[in-house]
Write an enzyme that holds these catalytic residues in place. Structure first.
Site, PDB file in Angstrom:
ATOM      1  N   SER A 534       1.421   4.382   7.125  1.00 53.21           N
ATOM      2  CA  SER A 534       2.146   5.101   6.078  1.00 53.21           C
ATOM      3  C   SER A 534       3.204   5.995   6.712  1.00 53.21           C
ATOM      4  O   SER A 534       4.103   5.492   7.366  1.00 53.21           O
ATOM      5  CB  SER A 534       1.160   5.887   5.210  1.00 53.21           C
ATOM      6  N   ASP A 619       1.859  -2.005  -3.408  1.00 51.56           N
ATOM      7  CA  ASP A 619       1.855  -0.646  -2.863  1.00 51.56           C
ATOM      8  C   ASP A 619       2.841   0.245  -3.628  1.00 51.56           C
ATOM      9  O   ASP A 619       4.046  -0.011  -3.621  1.00 51.56           O
ATOM     10  CB  ASP A 619       2.236  -0.692  -1.378  1.00 51.56           C
ATOM     11  N   HIS A 654      -1.562   0.163  -1.142  1.00 45.09           N
ATOM     12  CA  HIS A 654      -1.409   0.982   0.052  1.00 45.09           C
ATOM     13  C   HIS A 654      -2.645   0.955   0.952  1.00 45.09           C
ATOM     14  O   HIS A 654      -2.529   1.037   2.167  1.00 45.09           O
ATOM     15  CB  HIS A 654      -1.114   2.416  -0.373  1.00 45.09           C
TER      16      HIS A 654
END
Length: 680
Positions: A534, A619, A654
């Site tokens: 991330s 995501d 995600h």
């Protein structure tokens, strides 16, 4: 097999006398057939390249599966007459949530288990399921829970009648993933937060059980696109805190859970840069604030006298205060000191720390405990010590172990080492680095080493125990965590010096750590791997451009790499709320600074390490197109013959796969790729 080659469509953007070229901008539109075709081509290429590593991947995966206990049971937490917990069975993909009716902990063994939600049944035939929140009504009859089956941050709220086992009518859509559901004290009302078109949590509603959602009452609407709404309930259960939150600013309104029809009351108007955290304690409120106190100070006031805040504990910048945990007759404060997590008791207007035997550890109070609890549950772990739950008796200060996480298979803690070292950054800052390895790994010269880091949003990278890393450590690999600026390991200054116009410190800190590990002979550039996800994937992308020669392989997981395009596009979920973290590129100075490190915009013709990039098609936090575009540009410009893979999970977001076994397989593939490159 041929390399996947994405087509180019010339496109440019001009702003602040700068031109950015984006020949892969078209990938943002998943309705274009070529987009899915490209992702599938990359997946096919990934599978082709992973096939020769299948034996090693399978060995790692089986080693991880072998470490799953036959059954894992969380420590039951008392809430009224029940003890609530979750458990997992080895062969099942998802947890089971349950409770027992018992007078005390000693009678739990003979108490009958009642399953309140079995995710293995709930998932049905779907490939993905996430249940993010479970909230029990005050009379313990109803369970409110939120679920998602796609991997986005938009959840659906259900209410289950635990007496009948059925669901109530009035399913509520568009509820935010976290901090968005709370009960009134009489359990007649549910408060919930819904998202806007950008998936920003913006509206607070009140729902009366048994009525259609069309009759729900809008209580709060957050108009500022840089703020999000969240809910939290006081430990006592008497108050609900409605938090409007930006990156470094909070505003809190208070709902009396005993009087749910009353309007929320504003605690204090928002001030840019001032953060607040409230709790109910005794006959008043306790407050953590950073106003005139960088690392936060503890204050208190009466329930009806918000303006009369007084300091409780003298401010000490050595203590970074992060959380409040009030119990009847005892207040605990959590935070950090000397880089490690800490718990303090408030005694005679002093912060008295709990003490621990290891120098490296993580510690925290278990959430969901009764305000009237006679024993306080504390969770402790380190790289070497499995998660251990202590029962703490505030009146005596005595603590005793009530559960230690089971480690399946042979595990001798004394065979492993954890240590902290300090690395000097270019500007003289001292960067803490945590190492974890099996004894003997460093006895024969340099060792293969995986260097992980995050360094954003003030989130700290703390030590934790994972039996799933044992198969990797047993191969002689050193695990390292660089606690770079941008996190809060050393307090709020550490965070502020790694965000906005200081973001470059995050990247240069990480490179300084890599240089130190190589210079001191712990590892070599041929044995060093970088790993971050991330915002940590942004770190990996920046470092790949800035210092590709330091690493043999880099693993950017769901990486935020197209900084400029995303931060300029207010139609993308979460963009506006991120301006306080990265800057607003509509402002010229911020634009040029962000442009200087944005991974996608700084790919150039040079050699890059081996790279293993992951993303999820659904995501909502880092759009799949960011790593896809980045991969395509890297393929086009890089001058080496190193392997570059992009793996897109076509049914998740995600967090990747939701089932445990599939998560472990994803992890095993990443490790298999790394070890193939760095284990010489």
């Amino acid at each position: 097999m041929n390399l996947p080659i994405a087509k180019k469509i010339p496109l440019s953007f001009e702003l602040h006398d700068d031109i950015r070229y984006d020949e892969y901008y078209w990938m943002k539109d998943r309705e274009i057939p070529e987009v899915i075709a490209y992702l599938e081509a990359e997946n096919a290429y990934h599978d082709f390249m992973i096939e020769p590593l299948k034996a090693q991947v399978e060995e790692i995966y089986e080693g991880m599966i072998a470490r799953i206990p036959k059954e894992e049971v969380e420590v039951p937490v008392q809430n009224g007459p029940y003890f609530y917990y979750s458990r997992r069975e080895k062969e099942l993909a998802y947890p089971i949530y349950a409770r027992k009716y018992a007078k005390n902990r000693t009678s739990l063994e003979t108490a009958e288990e009642e399953i309140i939600l079995d995710l293995n049944e709930l998932v049905g035939g779907d490939e993905f399921l996430s249940v993010a929140q479970l909230k029990i009504s005050s009379d313990h009859r109803y369970l409110a829970y939120t679920e998602n089956r796609e991997g986005t941050d938009i959840y659906t709220l259900y209410v289950k009648d635990l007496l009948t086992g059925g669901l109530l009518e009035g399913v509520i859509p568009n509820v935010y993933i976290y901090g968005s559901v709370e009960w009134s004290e009489d359990r007649d009302y549910l408060f919930y937060i819904t998202v806007d078109d950008m998936q920003r949590p913006e509206k607070l509603w009140r729902h009366r059980l048994g009525t259609p959602i069309t009759e729900d009452v809008l209580l709060v609407e957050e108009p500022d696109a840089t703020f999000n709404l969240y809910l939290s309930k006081s430990q006592s259960g008497h108050y609900i805190f409605v938090v409007s939150s930006a990156t470094t600013t909070t505003e809190v309104q208070i709902i009396d859970a005993k009087n749910p029809l009353e309007a929320p009351k504003l605690f204090a108007k928002r001030k840019r840069g001032v953060e607040l955290q409230l709790e109910h304690y005794g006959d008043g409120l306790v407050v953590l604030t950073n106003e005139a106190a960088l690392n936060f100070k503890l204050q208190h006031c009466g329930l009806g006298d918000f303006d009369n805040l007084t300091d409780w504990i003298p401010y000490d910048e050595k203590f970074f205060l992060e959380g409040l945990y009030p119990f009847k007759g005892q207040l605990f404060v959590t935070g950090r000191t000397s880089g490690m997590e800490q718990i303090w008791k408030v005694v005679d207007d002093q912060l008295v720390p709990l003490t621990w035997d290891e120098p490296i550890y993580s510690v925290g109070l278990v959430s969901g405990q009764d305000y009237d609890a006679k024993e306080i549950l504390v969770e402790y772990e380190s790289f070497i010590t499995p998660t251990t739950t202590y029962s703490l008796y505030p009146l005596t200060g005595e603590k005793s172990i009530i559960q230690k996480e089971e480690v399946t298979g042979e595990y001798i803690p004394s065979n492993y080492v954890q240590e902290q070292i300090w690395v000097t950054a270019g500007d003289g800052a001292q960067i803490p680095v945590l190492l974890h390895y099996k004894k003997g790994a460093l006895e024969n010269g340099t060792a293969p080493l995986i260097l992980k880091a995050y360094g954003s949003y003030g989130i700290s990278s703390d030590p934790y125990f994972s039996a799933y890393t044992l198969p990797i450590l047993d191969k002689g690999v050193v695990m390292a965590v660089a606690q770079v600026r941008g996190g809060s390991e050393l307090g709020r200054t550490w965070y502020y010096n790694g965000r906005m116009e200081h973001k470059m410190n995050t990247f240069t800190d990480y490179i300084a750590v890599a240089d130190h590990l190589i210079a001191t002979g712990l590892t070599s550039a041929q044995q060093l791997a970088g790993w971050g996800g991330s915002a940590g994937g942004l770190l990996m992308g920046a470092v790949a451009n800035m210092a590709p020669d330091r690493f043999k392989v880099i693993v950017p997981a769901v990486p935020f790499v197209d900084v400029m395009t995303t931060m300029l596009d207010e139609t993308i979920p979460l963009t506006t709320g991120e301006w306080d973290e990265w800057g607003n590129p509509k402002e010229e100075k911020a634009y040029h600074y962000m442009r200087s490190y944005s991974p996608y915009d700084n790919v150039r013709a040079q050699d890059y390490p081996h790279m293993y990039i992951t993303t999820g098609i659904n995501d909502p936090r880092v759009g799949y197109w960011e790593p896809a575009k980045w991969t395509a540009r890297l393929r086009d410009l890089k001058t080496d013959q190193n392997t570059l893979l992009l793996k897109t999970n076509m049914g998740a977001g995600h967090g990747g796969a939701s089932a445990r076994q599939e998560k472990l397989r994803e992890s095993a593939e990443s490790y298999g790729f790394i070890l193939d490159k760095i284990v010489i």
